[in-house]
Scaffold this active site. Structure first.
Site, mmCIF file in Angstrom:
data_model
loop_
_atom_site.group_PDB
_atom_site.id
_atom_site.type_symbol
_atom_site.label_atom_id
_atom_site.label_comp_id
_atom_site.label_asym_id
_atom_site.label_seq_id
_atom_site.Cartn_x
_atom_site.Cartn_y
_atom_site.Cartn_z
ATOM 1 N N ASN A 1 0.848 -1.098 -0.160
ATOM 2 C CA ASN A 1 -0.018 -0.078 0.020
ATOM 3 C C ASN A 1 0.765 1.090 -0.051
ATOM 4 O OD1 ASN A 1 -1.745 1.971 0.702
ATOM 5 N ND2 ASN A 1 -2.252 1.445 2.670
ATOM 6 N N LYS B 1 0.068 4.306 -0.203
ATOM 7 C CA LYS B 1 -0.506 5.405 0.372
ATOM 8 C C LYS B 1 -0.337 6.538 -0.472
ATOM 9 C CE LYS B 1 -0.056 3.188 4.815
ATOM 10 N NZ LYS B 1 -0.050 3.336 6.234
ATOM 11 N N HIS C 1 -9.261 1.231 4.658
ATOM 12 C CA HIS C 1 -8.074 1.181 5.576
ATOM 13 C C HIS C 1 -8.294 2.246 6.714
ATOM 14 C CE1 HIS C 1 -4.043 2.315 6.510
ATOM 15 N NE2 HIS C 1 -3.437 1.395 5.929
ATOM 16 N N GLU D 1 -6.649 4.371 8.046
ATOM 17 C CA GLU D 1 -6.319 5.960 7.897
ATOM 18 C C GLU D 1 -7.663 6.560 7.101
ATOM 19 O OE1 GLU D 1 -2.671 5.438 5.539
ATOM 20 O OE2 GLU D 1 -1.781 4.867 7.595
ATOM 21 N N GLU E 1 -5.214 -5.033 10.456
ATOM 22 C CA GLU E 1 -3.999 -4.301 10.784
ATOM 23 C C GLU E 1 -4.325 -3.405 12.170
ATOM 24 O OE1 GLU E 1 -2.311 -2.721 6.707
ATOM 25 O OE2 GLU E 1 -3.663 -1.335 7.280
ATOM 26 N N GLY F 1 3.035 2.186 10.797
ATOM 27 C CA GLY F 1 4.092 3.478 10.937
ATOM 28 C C GLY F 1 4.806 3.505 12.072
ATOM 29 N N SER G 1 3.987 -2.247 10.215
ATOM 30 C CA SER G 1 5.370 -2.351 10.437
ATOM 31 C C SER G 1 5.935 -3.852 10.172
ATOM 32 C CB SER G 1 5.712 -2.030 11.686
ATOM 33 O OG SER G 1 5.308 -0.932 12.222
HETATM 34 P P1 13P Z 1 3.414 0.259 7.537
HETATM 35 O O1 13P Z 1 3.951 -1.016 6.970
HETATM 36 O O2 13P Z 1 4.000 1.409 7.242
HETATM 37 O O3 13P Z 1 3.259 0.061 9.161
HETATM 38 O O4 13P Z 1 1.829 0.419 7.067
HETATM 39 C C1 13P Z 1 0.988 -0.487 7.163
HETATM 40 C C2 13P Z 1 -0.546 -0.219 6.485
HETATM 41 O O5 13P Z 1 -0.862 0.656 6.910
HETATM 42 C C3 13P Z 1 -0.693 -0.828 5.224
HETATM 43 O O6 13P Z 1 -1.840 -0.478 4.478
#
Ligand code: 13P
Length: 254
Positions: free
Chosen positions: A10, A12, A96, A98, A168, A174, A214
């Protein structure tokens, strides 16, 4: 039952068209032949066309990061499932954390997007996960149960066979804090049990559940070794061809 590992990146809001093209061209060579893993990259909308073209003829599939529920109409700033299909997109991330956190996404809108994606023949990657205070308050299972029940409302077992679930834990995204493989496995097993309760055992056994938060090359093997972890949804570590390729290789059984 053997479920094929699926590793999705992803991106983003990262990578322009030229950067996305360069990444996929580099990645292609590194992961050629790793056919025991479904490999997906999910760039921003404006980067999709360049990435679809760069991935042609390779084992890399392309996904979008969101999809609207209507076919067309007065929805400024949105993109429909049919538009994504026409652009050569195969997967779509839905719900997601976010989007839930910053853009008002709810289980109800997840459900609407999911139905539109399925109707257009896209393969949805549906994200669920708890916040840190929910984990610490012992509410993880209740939160996931609600997200699953409302997010998958009105779907059939046949629909579920086309869906990938991404677990997740929001506190691991992150932050560099990964759930331990044991902790992630416990939660994945719970999710599979919840799917069995809503649908049936066969559907639950078949559904692929990715871990996200992560995940990196050096923890991927340990995570996908767990019986109920079928891959990963990767943020940061998917933004460079070398780190993403290493992660894919470590998740592969080759
Ligand atoms: P990270 O791998 O940067 O922690 O992000 C995970 C994520 O949100 C994937 O959709």
């Amino acid at each position: 039952m053997a479920r094929k590992v699926i590793i999705a990146g992803n991106w983003k809001m990262n990578k322009s068209g030229s950067e996305g093209k360069a990444l996929v061209e580099d990645l292609k060579g590194r992961v050629a032949g790793y056919n025991d893993v479904d490999i997906v990259v999910c760039p921003p909308f404006t980067t999709l066309a360049a990435v679809v073209k760069a991935a042609e003829g390779s084992n890399i599939k392309v996904g979008a990061q969101n999809v609207h529920w209507a076919d067309n109409g007065a929805f400024t700033g949105e993109i429909s499932a049919g538009m994504l299909k026409e652009a050569g997109v195969e997967y779509a991330i839905i719900g997601h954390s976010e989007r839930r956190q910053y853009f008002g996404e709810t289980d109800e809108t997840v459900n609407k997007r999911l139905k539109a994606a399925l109707a257009a023949g896209l393969k949805p990657i549906v994200c669920i996960g708890e916040l840190l205070d929910e984990r610490e308050g012992g509410k993880t299972e209740a939160v996931l149960a609600k997200q699953i029940k409302a997010g998958f409302a009105g779907l059939t077992s046949a629909d579920m066979n086309k869906i990938v679930i991404a677990y997740e834990p929001v506190w691991a995204i992150g932050t560099g804090k990964t759930a331990t493989p044991e902790m992630a496995e416990e939660t994945h097993a719970y999710i599979r049990k919840a799917i069995a309760g809503l649908f049936d055992g066969t559907t639950a056994e078949a559904v692929r559940i990715q871990y996200g938060g992560s995940m990196k090359a050096d923890n991927a093997a340990e995570l996908v070794k767990q019986p109920d972890i079928d891959g990963g949804l990767i943020g940061g570590a998917s933004l460079k061809a070398d780190s993403f390729a290493d992660l894919i290789k470590n998740a592969s059984s080759k």
